[in-house]
Write a protein that holds these residues in place. Structure first.
Motif, PDB file in Angstrom:
ATOM      1  N   ILE A 174     103.961   5.031  -8.335  1.00 59.06           N
ATOM      2  CA  ILE A 174     104.781   6.140  -7.867  1.00 59.06           C
ATOM      3  C   ILE A 174     103.930   7.410  -7.826  1.00 59.06           C
ATOM      4  N   GLY A 175     103.926   8.056  -6.675  1.00 63.42           N
ATOM      5  CA  GLY A 175     103.035   9.189  -6.455  1.00 63.42           C
ATOM      6  C   GLY A 175     103.747  10.527  -6.529  1.00 63.42           C
ATOM      7  N   PHE A 176     102.945  11.571  -6.567  1.00 59.94           N
ATOM      8  CA  PHE A 176     103.444  12.944  -6.671  1.00 59.94           C
ATOM      9  C   PHE A 176     102.558  13.825  -5.803  1.00 59.94           C
ATOM     10  N   GLU A 177     103.188  14.693  -5.010  1.00 56.68           N
ATOM     11  CA  GLU A 177     102.453  15.632  -4.172  1.00 56.68           C
ATOM     12  C   GLU A 177     103.118  17.002  -4.267  1.00 56.68           C
ATOM     13  N   PHE A 197      99.655  10.884  -9.552  1.00 58.18           N
ATOM     14  CA  PHE A 197     100.687   9.960  -9.992  1.00 58.18           C
ATOM     15  C   PHE A 197     101.804  10.718 -10.695  1.00 58.18           C
ATOM     16  N   PHE A 198     103.038  10.346 -10.409  1.00 60.22           N
ATOM     17  CA  PHE A 198     104.195  11.040 -10.945  1.00 60.22           C
ATOM     18  C   PHE A 198     104.399  10.677 -12.410  1.00 60.22           C
ATOM     19  N   GLY A 236      99.933  28.501 -14.974  1.00 59.36           N
ATOM     20  CA  GLY A 236     100.163  29.241 -16.213  1.00 59.36           C
ATOM     21  C   GLY A 236      99.176  28.788 -17.272  1.00 59.36           C
ATOM     22  N   LEU A 237      99.680  28.343 -18.420  1.00 59.58           N
ATOM     23  CA  LEU A 237      98.819  27.874 -19.500  1.00 59.58           C
ATOM     24  C   LEU A 237      98.599  26.372 -19.483  1.00 59.58           C
ATOM     25  N   ASN A 238      99.421  25.627 -18.732  1.00 60.83           N
ATOM     26  CA  ASN A 238      99.369  24.170 -18.800  1.00 60.83           C
ATOM     27  C   ASN A 238      98.573  23.548 -17.658  1.00 60.83           C
ATOM     28  N   PHE A 239      97.797  22.518 -17.990  1.00 65.02           N
ATOM     29  CA  PHE A 239      97.113  21.730 -16.976  1.00 65.02           C
ATOM     30  C   PHE A 239      98.122  20.822 -16.278  1.00 65.02           C
ATOM     31  N   ILE A 240      97.903  20.593 -14.991  1.00 61.87           N
ATOM     32  CA  ILE A 240      98.712  19.636 -14.244  1.00 61.87           C
ATOM     33  C   ILE A 240      97.985  18.291 -14.321  1.00 61.87           C
ATOM     34  N   GLY A 241      98.605  17.312 -14.934  1.00 60.58           N
ATOM     35  CA  GLY A 241      97.922  16.065 -15.252  1.00 60.58           C
ATOM     36  C   GLY A 241      98.064  14.972 -14.207  1.00 60.58           C
TER      37      GLY A 241
END
Length: 237
Positions: free
Chosen positions: A119-122, A65-66, A16-21
């Motif tokens: 802590i990671g994020f996928e 990273f989460f 959408g409008l937001n970057f995934i950081g």
């Protein structure tokens, strides 16, 4: 021989409008061509013959990273819950002048915790419909100024320079003015969309809200061309 390879640093993805950081890996659509066997008894030389069928746009995997406070990551999880098709854009460093735009659904969201690791994020995005690989970067900004008592922009603005610092601000807020005729200009603060900018006009005030620094991102895009991204880290004195 001059090497034409480009570092991945600076690659970004939006939902959408937001970057995934806070990402360390961003994939891309992986398009494959279905093949239809049209071999007949009179195929020449005894060789099989094929024609193209449907194309499959594949999946896009992201990881990093989460950060629960990151709006982009929150949007990814919300998209998984809703199951609704979302708009995505992968923007490569301006040197490449390339970007992917596509729609997709989020099919996986995973948080990992391991000994000796952050802590990671996928997440996995299933691309829906035809993705577009766009070439040719927008011409970008012709001017960039920030206003805040005591602040100094470094280095001096140049169209081809995309990372800046605005240090020494003693005021409680600051504004951003971006100049680029015939561009769509979007302003982000700490990865969150704040407002559409008008060419040559100051943004609304951006407060520090108790923080010592804020990261400002300006995305400039001409119609039919890829976005160019400028970033400024603004620091209080």
């Amino acid at each position: 021989m001059t090497k034409r390879a480009t570092r991945s640093v600076g690659t970004k993805i939006k939902i959408g409008l937001n970057f995934i950081g806070d990402l360390s890996s961003i994939g891309s659509p992986s398009i494959t061509q279905e093949e239809l066997d049209v071999t007949t008894l009179d195929s020449e030389g005894g060789y099989r013959e094929f024609i193209g069928g449907f194309k499959d746009p594949g999946e896009v995997s992201i990881s990093g990273f989460f950060v629960p406070s990151d709006l982009g990551q929150a949007d990814v999880y919300a998209a998984l819950e809703s199951g609704e098709v979302q708009d995505f854009e992968i923007i490569y460093p301006a040197k490449l002048g390339a970007a992917w735009s596509f729609q997709g659904i989020v099919t996986a969201f995973n948080v990992t915790s391991e000994t000796e690791e952050a802590i990671g994020f996928e997440a996995t995005i299933r691309v829906s419909g035809k993705p577009s690989l766009n070439f040719g970067a927008s011409s970008g900004l012709t001017g960039l100024t920030l206003a805040g008592t005591g602040g100094t922009l470094s280095p001096t603005f140049a169209n081809g320079t995309h990372f800046y610092a605005f240090d020494g601000v003693t005021a409680s807020s600051f504004t951003v003015t971006a100049t680029a005729a015939n561009h769509e200009l979007k302003l982000y603060v700490d990865g969150q969309f704040k407002e559409d900018l008008t060419n040559g006009q100051a943004s609304s005030a951006i407060p520090f809200n108790g923080a010592n620094s804020r990261k400002v991102t300006i995305v400039a895009q001409e119609t039919g061309k890829t976005s160019v991204v400028y970033e400024v880290v603004v620091t209080k004195a």
